[in-house]
Design an enzyme around this catalytic site. Sequence first.
Site, PDB file in Angstrom:
ATOM      1  N   ARG A 104       0.877  -1.186   0.000  1.00 50.28           N
ATOM      2  CA  ARG A 104       0.000   0.000   0.000  1.00 50.28           C
ATOM      3  C   ARG A 104       0.904   1.222   0.000  1.00 50.28           C
ATOM      4  O   ARG A 104       1.712   1.408   0.909  1.00 50.28           O
ATOM      5  CB  ARG A 104      -0.908   0.014   1.231  1.00 50.28           C
ATOM      6  CG  ARG A 104      -1.621   1.346   1.406  1.00 50.28           C
ATOM      7  CD  ARG A 104      -2.696   1.323   2.451  1.00 50.28           C
ATOM      8  NE  ARG A 104      -3.870   0.604   1.976  1.00 50.28           N
ATOM      9  CZ  ARG A 104      -5.087   0.706   2.511  1.00 50.28           C
ATOM     10  NH1 ARG A 104      -5.286   1.493   3.552  1.00 50.28           N
ATOM     11  NH2 ARG A 104      -6.099   0.007   2.031  1.00 50.28           N
ATOM     12  N   HIS A 131      -7.467   0.637  -6.299  1.00 51.44           N
ATOM     13  CA  HIS A 131      -7.704  -0.162  -5.083  1.00 51.44           C
ATOM     14  C   HIS A 131      -8.379  -1.467  -5.539  1.00 51.44           C
ATOM     15  O   HIS A 131      -9.538  -1.723  -5.234  1.00 51.44           O
ATOM     16  CB  HIS A 131      -8.585   0.623  -4.111  1.00 51.44           C
ATOM     17  CG  HIS A 131      -8.547   0.098  -2.708  1.00 51.44           C
ATOM     18  ND1 HIS A 131      -7.743  -0.944  -2.302  1.00 51.44           N
ATOM     19  CD2 HIS A 131      -9.233   0.490  -1.589  1.00 51.44           C
ATOM     20  CE1 HIS A 131      -7.933  -1.180  -1.022  1.00 51.44           C
ATOM     21  NE2 HIS A 131      -8.828  -0.325  -0.562  1.00 51.44           N
TER      22      HIS A 131
HETATM   23  N1  NVA Z   1     -10.038   6.653  -1.285  1.00 49.83           N
HETATM   24  C1  NVA Z   1      -9.647   6.271   0.051  1.00 49.83           C
HETATM   25  C2  NVA Z   1      -9.870   4.820   0.259  1.00 49.83           C
HETATM   26  C3  NVA Z   1      -9.521   4.302   1.618  1.00 49.83           C
HETATM   27  C4  NVA Z   1      -9.721   2.826   1.738  1.00 49.83           C
HETATM   28  C5  NVA Z   1      -8.191   6.647   0.272  1.00 49.83           C
HETATM   29  O1  NVA Z   1      -7.378   6.424  -0.635  1.00 49.83           O
HETATM   30  O2  NVA Z   1      -7.862   7.147   1.345  1.00 49.83           O
HETATM   31  N1   CP Z   2     -11.305  -0.083   2.657  1.00 47.59           N
HETATM   32  C1   CP Z   2     -10.019  -0.147   3.047  1.00 47.59           C
HETATM   33  O1   CP Z   2      -9.097  -0.407   2.258  1.00 47.59           O
HETATM   34  O2   CP Z   2      -9.823   0.092   4.371  1.00 47.59           O
HETATM   35  P1   CP Z   2      -8.439   0.254   5.121  1.00 47.59           P
HETATM   36  O3   CP Z   2      -7.850   1.585   4.710  1.00 47.59           O
HETATM   37  O4   CP Z   2      -8.786   0.208   6.571  1.00 47.59           O
HETATM   38  O5   CP Z   2      -7.521  -0.867   4.726  1.00 47.59           O
END
Ligand code: NVA
Ligand code: CP
Length: 305
Positions: A104, A131
């Site tokens: 990530r 994602h």
């Molecule tokens: N769009 C959000 C998703 C979090 C799971 C972010 O990137 O912070």
């Molecule tokens: N939806 C999701 O990816 O959540 P986290 O940021 O908690 O991993």
Amino acid sequence: MSKRDFLRVVDFSRDEILKVIERAAQLKEKTRRGEMECPLIGKTLAMIFQKSSTRTRVSFEVAMYQMGGISLFLSPQDTQIGRGEPVKDTARVLSRYVDAVMIRTYEQEEVEEFARYSSVPVINGLTDLHHPCQILGDLLTAKEFGKDLFSMKVAFVGDGNNVANSWVEAAFRLGFELSLACPEGYDPHPQVLSLVEGKENVRITRDPREAVTGADVIYTDVWTSMGQEGEADERLRVFQGFTVDDDLVSLAREDAIVMHCLPAHRGEEITESVIEGERSVVFDQAENRLHIQKAILEFLIKGID
Ligand code: NVA
Ligand code: CP
């Protein structure tokens, strides 16, 4: 057979997406019956998190454990990654120890570079651009709630962010209808939109009401994603009128479900009443991250017929 990565939804073919979802549903049912399958005994997943996470981290860790393997949480602060060791070196070193790597981070290019140098599968656990694991889990959830993955109408309301980009790629692969209601200047990424150029099933509107009318699935996500905190005030202003509230939900089909990848900001992109309401399936969605991660890991590490 050469190793496979999962860096964006279109890295999987239509058939592979469907097989992974089907396998996740099977693994979920087996877990429910207490029949644990352990196809990953002796396997190790390394997880590099440059951004915070609750669901992704815990679901991958539990998935590896329940399938007989283990996972290693690598925080940049405690590894040489945070001190600037090149991505290409880290990728080659970790490949000698582990069977898959989940990352990530911010730049999509970073996971792509990692994958180029890694000899083991690399999974995108969220970048600024995509994602993909989230959307595969969301497709499983939509299917469980009776939606047809080829003909459903999905309305995405809000920021054309990483989650929206992955929805566009899913619509490209499966052909369902996707209407995205985004303020001007906040559309999905042009590189992703170019995939669906000329396709009638993906549309962008500035009007959330238009997007949601007749929808089977209403989806939203935060207005300010991780890494954009400096733009939060401006975004709060720009996104006024894009809140998923009861009035907006009433325009969708009677059996429509409301989805959010979480974490949610109640009172911004979604109201308390909607997220806690009877249409909301957000916790089923969160649960399905576990089952889909298992199927993704098994597919990449062991392959499926
Ligand atoms: N769009 C959000 C998703 C979090 C799971 C972010 O990137 O912070
Ligand atoms: N939806 C999701 O990816 O959540 P986290 O940021 O908690 O991993």
